[in-house]
Scaffold this active site. Structure first.
Site, PDB file in Angstrom:
ATOM      1  CG  LEU A  65      46.078  43.329  36.412  1.00  0.00           C
ATOM      2  CD1 LEU A  65      47.256  43.735  35.532  1.00  0.00           C
ATOM      3  CD2 LEU A  65      44.864  42.970  35.568  1.00  0.00           C
ATOM      4  N   PRO A  66      45.459  39.569  38.822  1.00  0.00           N
ATOM      5  CG  PRO A  66      44.043  37.983  37.846  1.00  0.00           C
ATOM      6  CD  PRO A  66      44.669  39.328  37.599  1.00  0.00           C
ATOM      7  CB  THR A  96      49.421  39.958  45.933  1.00  0.00           C
ATOM      8  OG1 THR A  96      48.705  40.837  46.788  1.00  0.00           O
ATOM      9  CG2 THR A  96      50.457  39.194  46.747  1.00  0.00           C
ATOM     10  CE  LYS A 171      49.147  40.510  50.235  1.00  0.00           C
ATOM     11  NZ  LYS A 171      47.864  40.912  50.704  1.00  0.00           N
ATOM     12  CE  LYS A 246      48.650  36.132  43.942  1.00  0.00           C
ATOM     13  NZ  LYS A 246      47.911  37.298  43.490  1.00  0.00           N
TER      14      LYS A 246
HETATM   15  P1  NAD Z   1      39.747  39.260  40.803  1.00  0.00           P
HETATM   16  O1  NAD Z   1      39.969  37.987  40.066  1.00  0.00           O
HETATM   17  O2  NAD Z   1      38.403  39.518  41.393  1.00  0.00           O
HETATM   18  O3  NAD Z   1      40.081  40.509  39.853  1.00  0.00           O
HETATM   19  C1  NAD Z   1      41.124  40.519  38.914  1.00  0.00           C
HETATM   20  C2  NAD Z   1      40.578  41.163  37.639  1.00  0.00           C
HETATM   21  O4  NAD Z   1      41.633  41.299  36.706  1.00  0.00           O
HETATM   22  C3  NAD Z   1      39.489  40.317  36.981  1.00  0.00           C
HETATM   23  O5  NAD Z   1      38.304  41.082  36.850  1.00  0.00           O
HETATM   24  C4  NAD Z   1      40.084  39.955  35.610  1.00  0.00           C
HETATM   25  O6  NAD Z   1      39.132  39.908  34.563  1.00  0.00           O
HETATM   26  C5  NAD Z   1      41.068  41.094  35.408  1.00  0.00           C
HETATM   27  N1  NAD Z   1      42.140  40.791  34.464  1.00  0.00           N
HETATM   28  C6  NAD Z   1      42.947  39.710  34.395  1.00  0.00           C
HETATM   29  N2  NAD Z   1      43.839  39.826  33.408  1.00  0.00           N
HETATM   30  C7  NAD Z   1      43.592  41.030  32.814  1.00  0.00           C
HETATM   31  C8  NAD Z   1      44.171  41.721  31.717  1.00  0.00           C
HETATM   32  N3  NAD Z   1      45.198  41.211  31.034  1.00  0.00           N
HETATM   33  N4  NAD Z   1      43.653  42.931  31.382  1.00  0.00           N
HETATM   34  C9  NAD Z   1      42.619  43.464  32.081  1.00  0.00           C
HETATM   35  N5  NAD Z   1      42.020  42.847  33.123  1.00  0.00           N
HETATM   36  C10 NAD Z   1      42.509  41.645  33.481  1.00  0.00           C
HETATM   37  O7  NAD Z   1      40.886  39.306  41.912  1.00  0.00           O
HETATM   38  P2  NAD Z   1      40.921  40.274  43.203  1.00  0.00           P
HETATM   39  O8  NAD Z   1      40.360  39.527  44.369  1.00  0.00           O
HETATM   40  O9  NAD Z   1      40.409  41.607  42.827  1.00  0.00           O
HETATM   41  O10 NAD Z   1      42.506  40.344  43.444  1.00  0.00           O
HETATM   42  C11 NAD Z   1      43.337  41.186  42.681  1.00  0.00           C
HETATM   43  C12 NAD Z   1      44.725  41.199  43.325  1.00  0.00           C
HETATM   44  O11 NAD Z   1      44.608  41.657  44.672  1.00  0.00           O
HETATM   45  C13 NAD Z   1      45.398  39.827  43.390  1.00  0.00           C
HETATM   46  O12 NAD Z   1      46.749  39.980  43.096  1.00  0.00           O
HETATM   47  C14 NAD Z   1      45.169  39.396  44.827  1.00  0.00           C
HETATM   48  O13 NAD Z   1      46.172  38.506  45.291  1.00  0.00           O
HETATM   49  C15 NAD Z   1      45.227  40.722  45.549  1.00  0.00           C
HETATM   50  N6  NAD Z   1      44.530  40.763  46.837  1.00  0.00           N
HETATM   51  C16 NAD Z   1      43.263  40.269  46.930  1.00  0.00           C
HETATM   52  C17 NAD Z   1      42.604  40.320  48.157  1.00  0.00           C
HETATM   53  C18 NAD Z   1      41.183  39.785  48.302  1.00  0.00           C
HETATM   54  O14 NAD Z   1      40.722  39.659  49.449  1.00  0.00           O
HETATM   55  N7  NAD Z   1      40.469  39.505  47.213  1.00  0.00           N
HETATM   56  C19 NAD Z   1      43.239  40.874  49.270  1.00  0.00           C
HETATM   57  C20 NAD Z   1      44.522  41.409  49.122  1.00  0.00           C
HETATM   58  C21 NAD Z   1      45.158  41.334  47.887  1.00  0.00           C
END
Ligand code: NAD
Length: 295
Positions: A65-66, A96, A171, A246
């Site tokens: 999740l975000p 994260t 992290k 972030k």
């Molecule tokens: P994203 O926004 O693509 O995906 C997050 C998903 O969570 C979305 O589809 C959203 O609809 C869903 N969501 C939000 N609240 C919700 C809820 N209450 N119930 C169900 N679903 C819900 O983000 P991402 O890029 O997949 O990143 C996710 C996590 O991974 C973050 O914490 C980010 O910091 C971490 N991260 C991302 C990357 C990257 O390169 N994208 C790399 C390392 C870590």
């Protein structure tokens, strides 16, 4: 084969869940976004309409999740995962998030008799898709042993960092080093060039001298100096500046909470915030050099 729940099927969670399906597990998933659910269905995930439904009948639940607020809302409360899950469910939160929220959710899970791991990742969307993520894992040994076979499907490097919350600590500390070193490299290359030293020469000298570091060798912000750097493709990420912002904010929150002075981390956080506010959060984090060059 295990029954696995997956919540948060976005850019990272979507391909991670797909890899669990491809390894033969039965995956039930939930996301707030219709687009994410559509892709998940196409990837063989059974989609449901609430987090509580994911919990029922799952031996393990992964969340991606975000931020901390989303993780708390999904895990805590009467309709949350902790209250709704079968006894002794293994929870893996790979989002994260801030260390405080992470440890609070760990505590609630343990009090209700569940096993929990915080397991943030590095490796980006390509790593999620290819099953080559690095997992930094915090939580009890027994929970780690249960989670390891799942991490081995979704990732390549799996490190048990210690007690609850230590995955998040690893992290944010790692990314604080990365943000600070990228700024250091950007300043040095900008200064060198302004004083008449060709970036190629500085790279040749520093990469084999005491100034050498991982970001210089792999993500050099000057185009053409290292293979596969984002600078070579107009700073298309890679690792987006908004993500770095972030993570630097999270490390600052942790530093304030712990009462540890991190002046360079604070400065890096302020500079990345300025960069993101200039509308360039979607560029790779190495593009921060542009802001220094402009100044
Ligand atoms: P994203 O926004 O693509 O995906 C997050 C998903 O969570 C979305 O589809 C959203 O609809 C869903 N969501 C939000 N609240 C919700 C809820 N209450 N119930 C169900 N679903 C819900 O983000 P991402 O890029 O997949 O990143 C996710 C996590 O991974 C973050 O914490 C980010 O910091 C971490 N991260 C991302 C990357 C990257 O390169 N994208 C790399 C390392 C870590």
């Amino acid at each position: 084969m295990m029954d696995i729940g997956f919540i948060g099927l976005g850019n990272m969670g979507g391909p991670m869940a797909k890899n669990l399906v491809q390894a033969g597990h039965k995956v039930k998933g939930f996301d707030l976004g219709a687009g994410a659910l559509e892709i998940a269905t196409a990837n063989g995930i059974e989609t449901v309409s609430a987090a509580a439904e994911v919990a029922k009948g799952s031996q393990a639940v992964v969340t991606m999740l975000p931020a901390g607020e989303h993780v708390r809302s999904v895990y805590l409360g009467a309709e949350g995962l902790i209250a709704q899950a079968d006894p002794d469910t293994l929870f893996i939160d790979s989002s994260t998030i801030d260390v405080t929220s992470c440890r609070e959710v760990h505590e609630a899970a343990a009090s209700a008799g569940h096993a929990m791991l915080d397991a943030p990742v590095s490796g980006g969307v390509a790593g999620a898709d290819g099953g080559t993520l690095t997992f930094m894992v915090g939580g009890p040994d027994a929970a780690f042993a249960r989670g390891k076979p799942l991490f081995e499907i979704m990732g390549r490097n799996i490190v048990h960092a210690g007690a609850a919350g230590n995955g998040q600590v690893a992290k944010v500390c790692n990314n604080m080093i990365l943000g600070i070193t990228m700024l250091g490299i950007s300043e040095a290359f900008t200064l060198g060039e302004t004083l008449g030293l060709a970036p190629e020469k500085l790279q040749e000298i520093s990469s084999t001298s005491s100034g050498s570091c991982w970001a210089m060798l792999n993500h050099n912000p000057i185009p053409g100096l290292v293979e596969n750097s984002a600078a070579n493709r107009d700073y298309k990420p890679g690792f987006a500046a908004s993500m770095m912002q972030k993570d630097l904010r999270l490390s600052q929150a942790a530093a304030h909470q712990a009462g540890v002075p991190t002046p360079l981390g604070a400065e890096a956080s302020a500079l990345y915030t300025m960069f993101v506010k200039s509308g360039r959060g979607g560029l790779d984090y190495s593009a921060i050099i542009k802001m220094l060059q402009e100044a």
